[in-house]
Design an enzyme around this catalytic site. Sequence first.
Site, PDB file in Angstrom:
ATOM      1  N   GLY A 392      35.250  48.703  37.770  1.00 49.53           N
ATOM      2  CA  GLY A 392      34.655  47.537  38.408  1.00 49.53           C
ATOM      3  C   GLY A 392      35.711  46.564  38.874  1.00 49.53           C
ATOM      4  N   PRO A 393      35.301  45.479  39.530  1.00 41.54           N
ATOM      5  CA  PRO A 393      36.255  44.499  40.067  1.00 41.54           C
ATOM      6  C   PRO A 393      36.964  43.738  38.956  1.00 41.54           C
ATOM      7  CG  PRO A 393      33.999  43.731  40.349  1.00 41.54           C
ATOM      8  CD  PRO A 393      33.906  45.135  39.853  1.00 41.54           C
ATOM      9  N   PRO A 394      38.059  43.038  39.284  1.00 47.72           N
ATOM     10  CA  PRO A 394      38.788  42.277  38.263  1.00 47.72           C
ATOM     11  C   PRO A 394      37.953  41.137  37.697  1.00 47.72           C
ATOM     12  CG  PRO A 394      40.125  42.570  40.238  1.00 47.72           C
ATOM     13  CD  PRO A 394      38.744  43.013  40.583  1.00 47.72           C
ATOM     14  N   GLY A 395      38.227  40.809  36.434  1.00 48.40           N
ATOM     15  CA  GLY A 395      37.618  39.631  35.823  1.00 48.40           C
ATOM     16  C   GLY A 395      36.228  39.815  35.281  1.00 48.40           C
ATOM     17  N   VAL A 396      35.728  41.071  35.183  1.00 50.85           N
ATOM     18  CA  VAL A 396      34.365  41.273  34.676  1.00 50.85           C
ATOM     19  C   VAL A 396      34.354  41.637  33.190  1.00 50.85           C
ATOM     20  CG1 VAL A 396      33.393  41.890  36.906  1.00 50.85           C
ATOM     21  CG2 VAL A 396      34.369  43.677  35.467  1.00 50.85           C
ATOM     22  N   GLY A 397      35.529  41.729  32.549  1.00 49.25           N
ATOM     23  CA  GLY A 397      35.583  41.943  31.112  1.00 49.25           C
ATOM     24  C   GLY A 397      35.805  43.366  30.670  1.00 49.25           C
ATOM     25  N   THR A 399      38.747  45.056  30.023  1.00 50.61           N
ATOM     26  CA  THR A 399      39.751  45.191  28.957  1.00 50.61           C
ATOM     27  C   THR A 399      39.278  44.545  27.664  1.00 50.61           C
ATOM     28  OG1 THR A 399      41.491  45.163  30.638  1.00 50.61           O
ATOM     29  CG2 THR A 399      42.157  44.771  28.368  1.00 50.61           C
ATOM     30  N   SER A 715      30.154  50.966  56.667  1.00 54.18           N
ATOM     31  CA  SER A 715      29.016  50.112  56.337  1.00 54.18           C
ATOM     32  C   SER A 715      28.560  49.214  57.477  1.00 54.18           C
ATOM     33  CB  SER A 715      29.354  49.244  55.115  1.00 54.18           C
ATOM     34  OG  SER A 715      29.686  50.048  54.018  1.00 54.18           O
ATOM     35  N   LYS A 758      27.384  44.468  47.008  1.00 55.61           N
ATOM     36  CA  LYS A 758      26.953  43.862  48.270  1.00 55.61           C
ATOM     37  C   LYS A 758      25.748  42.942  48.060  1.00 55.61           C
ATOM     38  CE  LYS A 758      28.720  47.706  51.052  1.00 55.61           C
ATOM     39  NZ  LYS A 758      28.393  48.852  51.895  1.00 55.61           N
TER      40      LYS A 758
END
Length: 835
Positions: A392-397, A399, A715, A758
């Site tokens: 997933g994208p960075p910063g979603v938890g 790690t 897209s 999206k």
Amino acid sequence: MKHKRNQNLGIRLSELSDLESDQLIPILPAEEEGEDEYENQKELTLPLLPIKNTVLFPGVVIPITVGRQKSVKLVKDAYKGNRTIGVVAQKNMNSEDPEVSDLYRVGTIAKILKLLVLPDGNTTIIIQGKRKFEINKIITEDPYLEALVEIIHEEKTLDNKHESKALMQSLKEAANKILKLNPEIPQEAQVALENIESPSFLTHFLSSNINAEVREKQELLELTSIKDRATKLLEYMLREIQLLELKQEIHSKVHSDIDQQQRDYFLRQQMKVLQDELGMESSDQEIEMLRLKARNKNWPFEAQKQFEKELLKIGRMNPAAAEYPIAINYCEFLVDLPWETITKDHFDLQRALKILNKDHYGLEKVKERIIEYLAVLKLKQNLKGPILCLYGPPGVGKTSLGRSIAESLGRKYVRMSLGGLRDEAEIRGHRKTYVGALPGRILQNLKKVGTSNPVFILDEIDKIGSDFRGDPSSALLEVLDPEQNSTFVDNYLEIEYDLSKILFIATANSLDTIHPALRDRMEIIEINGYTQEEKVEIAKKHLIPKQRKEHGLKAKDIKFDVSGIQKVIQDYTRESGVRNLERKIGSLVRNVAKSVAMEETYTKNINSKRVEEILGTPIFDQELYQDNEVAGVVTGLAWTPVGGEILFVESSLNRGKGKLTLSGQLGDVMKESATAALSYLKANAETLDIDHQIFNFYDLHIHVPAGAVPKDGPSAGITMLTSIASIFTQRKVKKGLAMTGEITLRGKVLPVGGIKEKLLAARRSGITDIILSTRNTKDVNEIEKQYLTGLKLHFVDTVEQVLEIALLKTKVKNPIKFILDNGNGHPVEDKNIKA
């Protein structure tokens, strides 16, 4: 002068490198004869010979090997004439054809004494320096340099005889010391040195022979005062004496160290013989400690056998041998590895779920998978560790989720970052026979954590590189295969080690860069971005308490209003994760911490108004995404590694010949989508009441802001089609509408990926209606219902359905009145065109 003329010194007070063209070979002293012919001259025209790696001084005779064509022609012409040339040093030693700017301005007038053509074809000249000169003007550069030079008249003796004698003695003493320290210089040099009586020639002769850079020698040449030149020369000679003394000292010390090592070896051998004669134990204390550590070690038979074999080799090895520390380190690593040491798992599923919920808001799918793993492990007891990949994208938890999993299981936690890893040996280790060999980082971390079943986080697995040192992605195939990792072999260890008890959890921002075989070995669990409601709860439960604690504030010092948190989320941190949200909250908390520390009066309640006062003007503008007053502007949805984003497709028309222009750094796929959309529209113009002649008399320009950001992907197919249809029909696009989907020339709408990202981007931007392919229904069904709140989804199969939903019957304000050519060369307005 009374020194021996043409006495061959072979002297340079340093060893010369291999000769190149225009380069110096052994220097000869000569009397300063023939200088009177320039005594009354001020200016002179001379051909200039550039030389490398040395400087010619007056009175000094040197041979020079000439290799450049210009230089060969110059010396041959001069030798046929008066044999007088100007010699100047060049600044850049690597330049084979130096420019005028690359030459020093001060040089030496030289007389060619002899010209020799060697058997190898090179030309060698023997020249003697006469007088110094300074270049006034370059007359010509072809076939070689010629210049008008000004002769420099300098002092030849010092008025003070005592000072002259002192300088001469100082220079000769320094030179004699160099001769003694450097055995490579022939002893005849000392005899020649003693016979020099002229202070001027002595300084020139020694300047020519000292071990100094061309820049420093040039500095000596440019000094006209004998006293100044002698002082600077003494400085360089003393520096050389210090270097020679240091070299001699190092040589002596190294020789002494070798003698000491031999002495220690003989003493050690004698001691060993004495111990054997007396029947004393000769086992090293270090070896005994290793045996004690291994006595109660719980490890496989193969490991024990290898350990004992190595220990026997160490016992027969000389401790002074280079292999001794390598063998000791290997045995220590063997005995320190946690072979059969494991921690007991906690099978309280309710407690595990409570820990996961406490540390992470949302992420229900991930939590469900972890609880399933615990449940099966509780029932079966010997389940092999699964390989999970949180994507997933960075910063979603991703790690931090691994740490929570370790806590819920009661296992140790290990994290290994793979970002930028290029060396295969980082995974598999080096052969222990190599100098500086190390085990791979997998086993190093297991030794550090002291257990064979930790939760092992492989962070940023999508950012592994590869080069000549191997492919780390391929090295991970064995590590992450549940069927193979029970027999993992590290190159350093050389025996099998069981990794199957480890719970490996990999994290990645993108799956595209992961090796396909590696991706096949992992169970992919997608972690998407958070909704605004989830971010509010995460901020209240996790981010605000954490930032308050890190900045030394108490709960009573600051209070966040829900409106303030929403303001930060909507206007300052439009992202999938919560990393930037935490930074902005940190900025707000720091502002309050400053007021508390300075004992100022401040507002404790952080509401939306207070947020804007502290953080400044909002970064994002919500109103920007709701305008439909202009024809040809349509909102599309895009996926990026950091989450979803909205983008705009803009179209415009102007009079022309039907040319299509694309801008906005579009990739090949987006260009093809634009071409396909225009082709479909031309083929089906009648269904939209568009006169086909318009395409021949108007140029179409499609632009996708921002122009500085590269974009690509399928897209935007239906978005581009809607934009083109809107500009040609001048009809408005439905307000608050966004779309994503690929098109075909037959008018089919194909599915695309990244649907959840999206949809979240659309919600963040105030979009209310979204058009998707019917075949994306399965992706929507996997999304939690709260993510879809406030969104109306339109599923379509064909382009006709897209245009029916997207284009209103209402035309934009001031629509274009299309003008066509009627065939007679006269443009007329066609009233029947319905635009």
